[in-house]
Scaffold this motif. Structure first.
Motif, PDB file in Angstrom:
ATOM      1  N   PRO A  65       0.781  -1.240   0.000  1.00 55.46           N
ATOM      2  CA  PRO A  65       0.000   0.000   0.000  1.00 55.46           C
ATOM      3  C   PRO A  65       0.808   1.283   0.000  1.00 55.46           C
ATOM      4  O   PRO A  65       0.457   2.234  -0.706  1.00 55.46           O
ATOM      5  N   CYS A  66       1.896   1.343   0.762  1.00 52.82           N
ATOM      6  CA  CYS A  66       2.654   2.596   0.863  1.00 52.82           C
ATOM      7  C   CYS A  66       3.737   2.730  -0.202  1.00 52.82           C
ATOM      8  O   CYS A  66       4.471   3.726  -0.228  1.00 52.82           O
ATOM      9  N   ARG A 126       8.283   5.970   0.535  1.00 55.57           N
ATOM     10  CA  ARG A 126       6.957   5.670   1.060  1.00 55.57           C
ATOM     11  C   ARG A 126       5.991   6.840   0.838  1.00 55.57           C
ATOM     12  O   ARG A 126       6.309   7.989   1.151  1.00 55.57           O
ATOM     13  N   HIS A 127       4.812   6.514   0.297  1.00 52.39           N
ATOM     14  CA  HIS A 127       3.723   7.477   0.167  1.00 52.39           C
ATOM     15  C   HIS A 127       2.438   6.700   0.432  1.00 52.39           C
ATOM     16  O   HIS A 127       1.928   6.007  -0.445  1.00 52.39           O
ATOM     17  N   CYS A 128       1.930   6.810   1.652  1.00 50.48           N
ATOM     18  CA  CYS A 128       0.804   5.975   2.057  1.00 50.48           C
ATOM     19  C   CYS A 128      -0.527   6.590   1.646  1.00 50.48           C
ATOM     20  O   CYS A 128      -0.691   7.813   1.665  1.00 50.48           O
ATOM     21  N   ARG A 157      -7.740   3.409   1.969  1.00 49.12           N
ATOM     22  CA  ARG A 157      -7.146   2.157   2.406  1.00 49.12           C
ATOM     23  C   ARG A 157      -8.001   0.981   1.943  1.00 49.12           C
ATOM     24  O   ARG A 157      -9.225   1.074   1.888  1.00 49.12           O
ATOM     25  N   GLU A 205       0.447   2.800   9.831  1.00 50.90           N
ATOM     26  CA  GLU A 205       0.627   2.700   8.388  1.00 50.90           C
ATOM     27  C   GLU A 205       1.008   1.275   8.009  1.00 50.90           C
ATOM     28  O   GLU A 205       1.354   0.451   8.856  1.00 50.90           O
ATOM     29  N   SER A 206       0.973   1.018   6.725  1.00 48.58           N
ATOM     30  CA  SER A 206       1.348  -0.293   6.204  1.00 48.58           C
ATOM     31  C   SER A 206       2.871  -0.448   6.202  1.00 48.58           C
ATOM     32  O   SER A 206       3.612   0.521   6.030  1.00 48.58           O
ATOM     33  N   SER A 226       6.546  -1.721   4.790  1.00 42.35           N
ATOM     34  CA  SER A 226       7.148  -1.763   3.445  1.00 42.35           C
ATOM     35  C   SER A 226       7.645  -3.169   3.114  1.00 42.35           C
ATOM     36  O   SER A 226       8.846  -3.453   3.168  1.00 42.35           O
ATOM     37  N   GLU A 267      -3.437  -5.673   8.109  1.00 41.49           N
ATOM     38  CA  GLU A 267      -2.051  -5.535   7.677  1.00 41.49           C
ATOM     39  C   GLU A 267      -1.237  -6.764   8.066  1.00 41.49           C
ATOM     40  O   GLU A 267      -0.409  -7.255   7.294  1.00 41.49           O
TER      41      GLU A 267
END
Length: 606
Positions: free
Chosen positions: A87-88, A111-113, A119, A504-505, A507, A538
């Motif tokens: 996702p990110c 990273r760009h979530c 989501r 957040e997700s 990596s 997640e």
């Protein structure tokens, strides 16, 4: 005096109040829907089509939702096109969110979530025909092609012995762009260049942690393991999109990452050696900022091994790069310790003495004393040299004992986070007991080779990973952002880890880990306003089918999580116990262990 009269509401007035209340409740429902993602009968699919999936956005848009206690009775499965979703690090997320990125600085690989509203709230399916991964150590050399059905990299690198297609498997001969004849021979050659005893790169246990930048499929890191050296193999999700996916499927410590604009998510002085074999990085860009980032994460006297055309070719272009790079590293007080054929090895200074002898206004400058060299989560790189503390300058070393003694010996940096040696040793003993009890709890359903890739989602001081030292596994120790200062202890123990925000997700690719361990993590994220449901989804994304979760938390948290086991398909085997209270218990705790089942093929489509 006027007489007081009682107010008697008329029918007309009551009607007005009722209408106003209905309008108010309607507005509340609209707000709730837009804020929390509840299903709407008028939902438009345009946004969904924009991101390539049907209607799986919005964190709590569950099917057959039970409004009484917010527990779903079923959970949708994502489209099969999302079987490798990260996702990110989604390739199109910056375009969808209209984020302006500098492609020259590799920002598009950082990273760009997605925001809350975008989501995914569905289970990520495995590819059709997915098989239980080949177990370590055999997985070092071969994986099932159906699990990672990508063969382009094998064709592109067939002359470099990265990987080969062989029937239903992909094999890894151990080669690389600059070590075609095998990483094992290359590693011995490096040890000889450094004149280490008996041609062993571990140098008597003094070389333990390695950072392999632009690692390819991580064969260098794979063959370091037999030398008691562990590498964090790092590469972006770039044109060779699946290189880290192959590495993780093989069971090799590795992660997605890039030297772009942000610091690597590691503390200062984490690695004894950094390695770049034809990693195609422009080390001279932005006044050498990428080399300065390597300088930050290298220990005193740490090595930088560079195998690339610039080190040996004599044409004008490569010669110019070599001269400029040598000049920059000389100003950084690095010196060449060995150079042979295609490879040059620099060594970082062991004290601040060289820095004080530089000419005034020499570039790059020393970092400000206000800069925290250990801050690494979403922190921009800096074009400055990180000097040593006065204590390290005097001692001219990291103060660490050789591996494997350093795994349990209290490291000097404990005092920086206010933890005593006695507390550290007690923590190590407690986790040894806890892990022993975990394995007893699972002994009826696991085999010797059930686990290889393990994640400790809240690693504290690394006691969980240290307790696994006699098992053939590796552990990704994750320090939540509010405990990031502890990650330096993880590295000082000779272990690997990263900083992460669990709102957040993570990596990594789906189906990455065989075992996830979460101690008091769910209680923590609820306190900062993040959702238990999002974290469970997640965990499911990064957990392999037939993998295990060990969740140790408050009884109320465990009771709540248990309600999700069936819809997550984590009910392949379940055990819950009340553990013994110990010195690091956070009050009453429960331990839940569950095993993930393989999603049935017919559930992988909408």
């Amino acid at each position: 005096m006027k007489q007081k009269t009682n107010f008697l509401p008329t029918a007309k007035f009551l009607s007005s109040i009722l209408i106003s209340l209905i309008i108010f409740l309607g507005l509340v429902c609209v707000y709730y829907e837009s804020s929390y993602g509840l299903p709407s009968v008028n939902d438009d699919d345009d946004d969904a089509e924009e991101v390539g999936v049907n209607d799986h956005f919005l964190s709590r848009n569950y099917v057959d939702f039970d409004f009484q206690d917010y527990i779903p009775k079923t959970m949708p499965v994502c489209d099969i096109k999302l079987s490798e979703l990260i996702p990110c690090i989604e390739k199109n997320i910056s375009i969808q969110l209209k984020i302006k990125l500098n492609y020259d600085l590799m920002e598009h690989y950082e990273r760009h979530c997605p925001p809350f509203q975008r989501r995914y709230n569905c289970l990520i399916p495995p590819p059709v025909g997915y098989k239980i991964p080949i177990r370590w150590p055999a997985s070092r050399d071969e994986v099932w092609k159906v699990n990672i059905p990508h063969t382009l990299l094998a064709k592109e690198k067939e002359d470099q012995n990265w990987m080969e297609e062989k029937g239903d498997k992909i094999t890894f001969p151990g080669g690389g762009t600059h070590f075609h004849y095998g990483a094992d021979k290359y590693i011995v050659a490096l040890a000889r260049m450094l004149k280490f005893p008996r041609d062993k790169l571990h140098n008597g246990g003094n070389i333990r942690n390695v950072l392999d930048v632009g690692c390819g499929v991580a064969s260098f890191g794979a063959y370091l393991l037999q030398h008691s050296v562990i590498a964090m193999s790092l590469a972006p999700n770039d044109v060779h999109a699946n290189q880290i996916q192959f590495a993780l499927e093989r069971g090799i410590p590795s992660t997605l990452g890039v030297l772009g604009t942000k610091r690597l998510p590691y503390p200062s002085r984490s690695f004894e050696l950094a390695h770049c074999s034809r990693c195609r990085i422009d080390w001279l860009q932005r006044d050498g900022i990428l080399l300065l980032e390597l300088d930050r994460v290298l220990r005193p006297g740490g090595y930088f091994v560079y195998s690339s055309p610039e080190a040996y070719l004599q044409d004008a272009k490569n010669r110019r790069i070599w001269v400029n790079m040598s000049s920059l590293l000389e100003r950084m007080c690095w010196r060449v310790i060995s150079k042979k054929d295609q490879t040059v090895i620099w060594v970082k200074p062991i004290s601040n003495s060289c820095y004080s002898k530089r000419e005034p206004r020499t570039q790059p400058p020393l970092c400000s004393s206000l800069d925290d060299p250990d801050a690494s989560w979403n922190v921009s790189m800096k074009t400055c040299i990180t000097p040593y503390s006065s204590k390290m300058h005097r001692e001219k070393s990291s103060g660490l004992v050789p591996w494997p003694q350093r795994l349990t010996t209290p490291p000097p940096r404990l005092e920086e986070i206010g933890i005593s040696s006695e507390s550290y040793q007690e923590d190590t003993k407690i986790w040894h007991f806890r892990v022993t009890e975990y394995w007893k709890q699972m002994q009826s359903v696991i085999q010797k080779n059930s686990f290889r890739n393990i994640m400790d989602m809240k690693s504290n001081l690394g006691g969980f990973a240290a307790a696994l030292k006699d098992k053939d596994v590796w552990v990704m120790n994750v320090a939540p952002v509010n405990e990031s200062s502890k990650l330096k202890i993880i590295y000082d123990r000779g272990l690997l880890g990263t900083v992460h925000d669990w709102c957040e997700s993570f990596s990594t690719y789906p189906r990455t880990y065989d075992l996830l361990h979460a101690w008091m993590l769910f209680s923590d994220i609820e306190e900062i306003g993040c959702g238990t449901e999002d974290l469970l989804l997640e965990m499911d994304r990064i957990l392999r089918p037939y993998g295990f979760v060990i969740i140790r938390d408050k009884p109320a948290v465990i009771s709540y999580i248990r309600k999700f086991l069936i819809v997550l398909h984590w009910d392949g085997w379940v055990s819950e116990v009340e553990p013994r209270v110990d010195a690091i218990s956070s009050g009453e705790e429960r331990v839940l262990i569950a095993r993930k089942k393989l999603l049935e093929e017919d559930s992988a489509t909408m």
